[in-house]
Design a protein around this motif. Structure first.
Motif, PDB file in Angstrom:
ATOM      1  N   GLN A 150       8.541 -13.230 -17.868  1.00 22.27           N
ATOM      2  CA  GLN A 150       7.345 -13.673 -16.669  1.00 22.27           C
ATOM      3  C   GLN A 150       6.985 -11.886 -16.617  1.00 22.27           C
ATOM      4  O   GLN A 150       6.838 -10.917 -17.319  1.00 22.27           O
ATOM      5  CB  GLN A 150       8.747 -13.099 -14.930  1.00 22.27           C
ATOM      6  CG  GLN A 150       7.406 -13.377 -13.988  1.00 22.27           C
ATOM      7  CD  GLN A 150       8.292 -12.447 -12.931  1.00 22.27           C
ATOM      8  OE1 GLN A 150       9.155 -11.569 -12.818  1.00 22.27           O
ATOM      9  NE2 GLN A 150       7.624 -13.091 -11.816  1.00 22.27           N
ATOM     10  N   GLY A 151       5.137 -12.482 -16.687  1.00 23.14           N
ATOM     11  CA  GLY A 151       4.132 -11.602 -16.645  1.00 23.14           C
ATOM     12  C   GLY A 151       3.804 -11.162 -15.231  1.00 23.14           C
ATOM     13  O   GLY A 151       4.428 -11.657 -14.248  1.00 23.14           O
ATOM     14  N   MET A 152       3.063 -10.282 -14.452  1.00 24.97           N
ATOM     15  CA  MET A 152       2.966  -9.826 -14.064  1.00 24.97           C
ATOM     16  C   MET A 152       1.257  -8.798 -13.644  1.00 24.97           C
ATOM     17  O   MET A 152       0.692  -8.853 -14.786  1.00 24.97           O
ATOM     18  CB  MET A 152       3.214  -8.049 -13.811  1.00 24.97           C
ATOM     19  CG  MET A 152       2.595  -7.968 -12.436  1.00 24.97           C
ATOM     20  SD  MET A 152       3.503  -8.766 -10.990  1.00 24.97           S
ATOM     21  CE  MET A 152       5.533  -9.018 -10.751  1.00 24.97           C
ATOM     22  N   LEU A 153      -0.179  -9.591 -13.118  1.00 23.93           N
ATOM     23  CA  LEU A 153      -1.533  -9.404 -13.221  1.00 23.93           C
ATOM     24  C   LEU A 153      -1.402  -8.406 -11.506  1.00 23.93           C
ATOM     25  O   LEU A 153      -0.254  -8.813 -10.302  1.00 23.93           O
ATOM     26  CB  LEU A 153      -2.407 -10.647 -12.489  1.00 23.93           C
ATOM     27  CG  LEU A 153      -1.967 -11.715 -12.832  1.00 23.93           C
ATOM     28  CD1 LEU A 153      -2.711 -12.828 -12.906  1.00 23.93           C
ATOM     29  CD2 LEU A 153      -2.374 -11.174 -15.020  1.00 23.93           C
ATOM     30  N   LEU A 154      -1.869  -7.231 -12.521  1.00 22.29           N
ATOM     31  CA  LEU A 154      -2.308  -6.386 -11.140  1.00 22.29           C
ATOM     32  C   LEU A 154      -3.258  -5.566 -11.021  1.00 22.29           C
ATOM     33  O   LEU A 154      -4.378  -5.608 -11.619  1.00 22.29           O
ATOM     34  CB  LEU A 154      -0.849  -4.810 -11.541  1.00 22.29           C
ATOM     35  CG  LEU A 154       0.465  -4.979 -11.421  1.00 22.29           C
ATOM     36  CD1 LEU A 154       0.790  -3.948 -12.537  1.00 22.29           C
ATOM     37  CD2 LEU A 154       0.991  -5.513 -10.109  1.00 22.29           C
ATOM     38  N   ALA A 155      -3.831  -5.306  -9.955  1.00 18.20           N
ATOM     39  CA  ALA A 155      -4.955  -4.472  -9.127  1.00 18.20           C
ATOM     40  C   ALA A 155      -4.590  -3.272  -8.547  1.00 18.20           C
ATOM     41  O   ALA A 155      -4.221  -3.828  -7.156  1.00 18.20           O
ATOM     42  CB  ALA A 155      -5.634  -5.780  -8.391  1.00 18.20           C
ATOM     43  N   PHE A 156      -5.545  -2.283  -8.649  1.00 16.28           N
ATOM     44  CA  PHE A 156      -5.410  -0.983  -8.021  1.00 16.28           C
ATOM     45  C   PHE A 156      -6.871  -0.476  -7.196  1.00 16.28           C
ATOM     46  O   PHE A 156      -7.086  -1.211  -8.415  1.00 16.28           O
ATOM     47  CB  PHE A 156      -4.867   0.505  -8.585  1.00 16.28           C
ATOM     48  CG  PHE A 156      -3.301  -0.447  -9.030  1.00 16.28           C
ATOM     49  CD1 PHE A 156      -1.894  -0.259  -8.211  1.00 16.28           C
ATOM     50  CD2 PHE A 156      -2.994  -0.360 -10.686  1.00 16.28           C
ATOM     51  CE1 PHE A 156      -0.493   0.120  -9.527  1.00 16.28           C
ATOM     52  CE2 PHE A 156      -1.760  -1.093 -11.364  1.00 16.28           C
ATOM     53  CZ  PHE A 156      -0.290  -0.602 -10.428  1.00 16.28           C
ATOM     54  N   ILE A 157      -6.804  -0.946  -5.984  1.00 11.12           N
ATOM     55  CA  ILE A 157      -7.888  -0.827  -5.550  1.00 11.12           C
ATOM     56  C   ILE A 157      -7.972   0.604  -4.319  1.00 11.12           C
ATOM     57  O   ILE A 157      -6.800   0.681  -3.781  1.00 11.12           O
ATOM     58  CB  ILE A 157      -8.031  -2.213  -4.044  1.00 11.12           C
ATOM     59  CG1 ILE A 157      -7.683  -3.236  -4.854  1.00 11.12           C
ATOM     60  CG2 ILE A 157      -9.403  -1.604  -3.526  1.00 11.12           C
ATOM     61  CD1 ILE A 157      -7.702  -4.392  -3.887  1.00 11.12           C
ATOM     62  N   TRP A 158      -8.980   1.618  -4.712  1.00  8.19           N
ATOM     63  CA  TRP A 158      -8.599   2.818  -3.995  1.00  8.19           C
ATOM     64  C   TRP A 158      -9.400   2.509  -2.611  1.00  8.19           C
ATOM     65  O   TRP A 158      -9.643   1.646  -2.319  1.00  8.19           O
ATOM     66  CB  TRP A 158      -9.596   3.273  -4.801  1.00  8.19           C
ATOM     67  CG  TRP A 158      -9.698   5.282  -4.154  1.00  8.19           C
ATOM     68  CD1 TRP A 158     -10.464   6.301  -3.905  1.00  8.19           C
ATOM     69  CD2 TRP A 158      -8.287   6.400  -4.597  1.00  8.19           C
ATOM     70  NE1 TRP A 158      -9.731   7.205  -3.433  1.00  8.19           N
ATOM     71  CE2 TRP A 158      -9.105   6.963  -3.566  1.00  8.19           C
ATOM     72  CE3 TRP A 158      -7.361   5.523  -5.179  1.00  8.19           C
ATOM     73  CZ2 TRP A 158      -7.897   8.595  -4.005  1.00  8.19           C
ATOM     74  CZ3 TRP A 158      -6.487   7.440  -5.469  1.00  8.19           C
ATOM     75  CH2 TRP A 158      -7.010   8.444  -4.991  1.00  8.19           C
TER      76      TRP A 158
ATOM     77  N   SER B  19       0.616  -1.536   0.043  1.00 12.90           N
ATOM     78  CA  SER B  19       0.071  -0.137  -0.024  1.00 12.90           C
ATOM     79  C   SER B  19       0.637   1.082   0.065  1.00 12.90           C
ATOM     80  O   SER B  19       1.574   1.104   0.444  1.00 12.90           O
ATOM     81  CB  SER B  19      -0.368  -0.031   1.198  1.00 12.90           C
ATOM     82  OG  SER B  19      -2.069  -1.452   1.562  1.00 12.90           O
ATOM     83  N   ALA B  20       0.222   2.681  -0.408  1.00 15.56           N
ATOM     84  CA  ALA B  20       1.121   3.857  -0.144  1.00 15.56           C
ATOM     85  C   ALA B  20      -0.484   4.751  -0.614  1.00 15.56           C
ATOM     86  O   ALA B  20      -1.231   4.697  -1.190  1.00 15.56           O
ATOM     87  CB  ALA B  20       1.470   3.707  -1.944  1.00 15.56           C
ATOM     88  N   PHE B  21      -1.193   4.734   0.672  1.00 18.32           N
ATOM     89  CA  PHE B  21      -2.024   5.281   1.321  1.00 18.32           C
ATOM     90  C   PHE B  21      -2.452   6.521  -0.146  1.00 18.32           C
ATOM     91  O   PHE B  21      -1.464   7.560   0.473  1.00 18.32           O
ATOM     92  CB  PHE B  21      -2.286   5.357   2.665  1.00 18.32           C
ATOM     93  CG  PHE B  21      -3.407   6.399   1.877  1.00 18.32           C
ATOM     94  CD1 PHE B  21      -4.895   5.494   2.919  1.00 18.32           C
ATOM     95  CD2 PHE B  21      -4.601   7.641   2.959  1.00 18.32           C
ATOM     96  CE1 PHE B  21      -6.035   5.414   3.215  1.00 18.32           C
ATOM     97  CE2 PHE B  21      -5.744   7.847   2.820  1.00 18.32           C
ATOM     98  CZ  PHE B  21      -6.378   6.545   3.472  1.00 18.32           C
ATOM     99  N   PRO B  22      -3.624   6.746  -0.472  1.00 17.22           N
ATOM    100  CA  PRO B  22      -4.834   6.445  -0.495  1.00 17.22           C
ATOM    101  C   PRO B  22      -5.034   4.627  -1.468  1.00 17.22           C
ATOM    102  O   PRO B  22      -5.450   4.286  -1.505  1.00 17.22           O
ATOM    103  CB  PRO B  22      -5.853   7.265  -1.079  1.00 17.22           C
ATOM    104  CG  PRO B  22      -5.182   8.457  -1.978  1.00 17.22           C
ATOM    105  CD  PRO B  22      -3.601   7.756  -2.101  1.00 17.22           C
ATOM    106  N   LEU B  23      -4.044   4.100  -2.230  1.00 14.64           N
ATOM    107  CA  LEU B  23      -3.865   3.067  -2.780  1.00 14.64           C
ATOM    108  C   LEU B  23      -3.265   1.736  -2.691  1.00 14.64           C
ATOM    109  O   LEU B  23      -2.212   1.867  -1.833  1.00 14.64           O
ATOM    110  CB  LEU B  23      -2.790   3.614  -4.403  1.00 14.64           C
ATOM    111  CG  LEU B  23      -3.492   4.458  -5.294  1.00 14.64           C
ATOM    112  CD1 LEU B  23      -2.479   4.590  -6.825  1.00 14.64           C
ATOM    113  CD2 LEU B  23      -4.846   3.147  -5.807  1.00 14.64           C
TER     114      LEU B  23
END
Length: 129
Positions: A95-103, A34-38
């Motif tokens: 290598q691939g990467m799956l990323l989800a960004f949540i507010w 986390s890096a608030f707000p993300l």
């Protein structure tokens, strides 16, 4: 940055598959920071032929912003911040990467803050890999 890597965010860079999303959140092996707000949830995967190195999804919960216009604004800010800083994400070959960004926050932030937090997250992720 090579000419082939521009500041775009194409369809093949979006995480849309329900199977992959379930694997990211329920499959185990995924990590978060986390890096608030993300908050970023990520999972290293094998890179498929013709797929982008990293595939992303963005989630802004309705409990944070009741109005769709506010949720859409935050998603636009996060997408833009990722698009400008995705070159910071360095992965190994194949290598691939799956990323989800949540507010996480219930208040709106300016784009400069969102951009700074995105840089922080992508830099920390590259250092971990």
């Amino acid at each position: 940055m090579p000419a082939s890597e521009s500041f775009t965010l194409g369809r093949n860079e979006r995480l849309k598959s329900k199977l992959l999303i379930d694997r990211l959140f329920n499959g185990g092996g995924s990590h978060a920071m986390s890096a608030f707000p993300l908050r970023m949830v990520y999972l290293p995967v094998e890179q498929d032929e013709g797929q982008a190195t990293a595939r992303i999804m963005i989630s802004v919960p309705k409990r944070c912003f009741k109005h769709a216009v506010d949720r859409n604004r935050v998603k636009r800010q996060v997408r833009e911040a990722y698009r400008h800083n995705k070159h910071l994400l360095q992965t190994k070959d194949g290598q691939g990467m799956l990323l989800a960004f949540i507010w996480l926050d219930a208040t709106l932030h300016d784009s400069a803050t969102v951009d700074r937090k995105m840089k922080n997250l992508l830099t920390r992720l590259s250092e971990r890999l």
